[in-house]
Write an enzyme that holds these catalytic residues in place. Structure first.
Site: not given
Lengths: 62, 62, 62, 62, 62, 62
Positions: E2, E11-12
């Site tokens: 996949p 922002g992570r």
């Protein structure tokens, strides 16, 4: 120039897609100064078991 | 490393896709120094009513 | 007709992208009978913390 | 329900994106019976060296 | 096998992406019998003016 | 807020997709502070001749 990929549930008619193609393109031209000839749109149709929101398949709603 | 998503009209044969997979991968390796094993390609096939350019469905051309 | 989205790590030069654009397009034309003018390619560049394989960020490899 | 991914050149203002978001959503609602709340749009901005048509980077046109 | 493309707001932290990569991959392996080595994930980060829902940019909410 | 597009081989059952939808959403909420209601997932299913890795179609492996 812009490429627009629309992922949506199966079942729209050709006439609906025709209108969508016209209006999405028109919006790109009028609001974003895109060249009409350069707007490419693809519709990717998925079934109700291939679309989830809030962790739940469309298939399982209602 | 690279992921290549090709959205195209339905109707290409397996042999055509085999050749495409080879050549797209080879281009990534030779021109962009990608590792061959890391190149992933997906073909997403759409019908003529699911592809529009310049605001017109392929279905409606000619 | 085909739309090709290439997601790859940042850092390729313009010259590399130029060559990629040529060769990916050529492959579509020669192997899949695409019309050259209709091939659209987008390169989406991501950093090493935005690409994972086998559950591990590129950032964390070696 | 529909997810719309728009890949376009950098440089549109917030006001242009605001209008695009409104009009693309409106088109989905009016032409495809989508629920307004379910329309999600993402704009992916690329630079002129990350967009090619007919095998040529935007960067190299004119 | 996949390919997972996650489009999310900027922002992570790297640590958050690391955890996401692990957990998304694990879910594919445990629930869909994917081969771990074959799972590829890309994070595409967009700003608040590049994400809209219900026709309104994130930028304009609250 | 996040949009997750999963491209995978055809053949997963509805129950597998239901579990995937739950777990992918949960991971986004727990690790990336996404709002559950805002997570949208699409599964795009492709056949073995529409997926290649290392230049070879899945169809041609083994």
């Amino acid at each position: 120039m812009p490429v627009i990929q629309v992922t949506m549930l199966k079942g729209r008619t050709v006439e609906q897609k025709r209108k969508l193609a016209e209006r999405l393109t028109q919006a790109m031209v009028e609001e974003a100064k895109a060249t009409k000839e350069a707007v490419t749109i693809t519709f990717i149709e998925v079934s109700r078991e291939d679309y989830a929101s809030a962790g739940v398949l469309m298939e399982d709603r209602k």
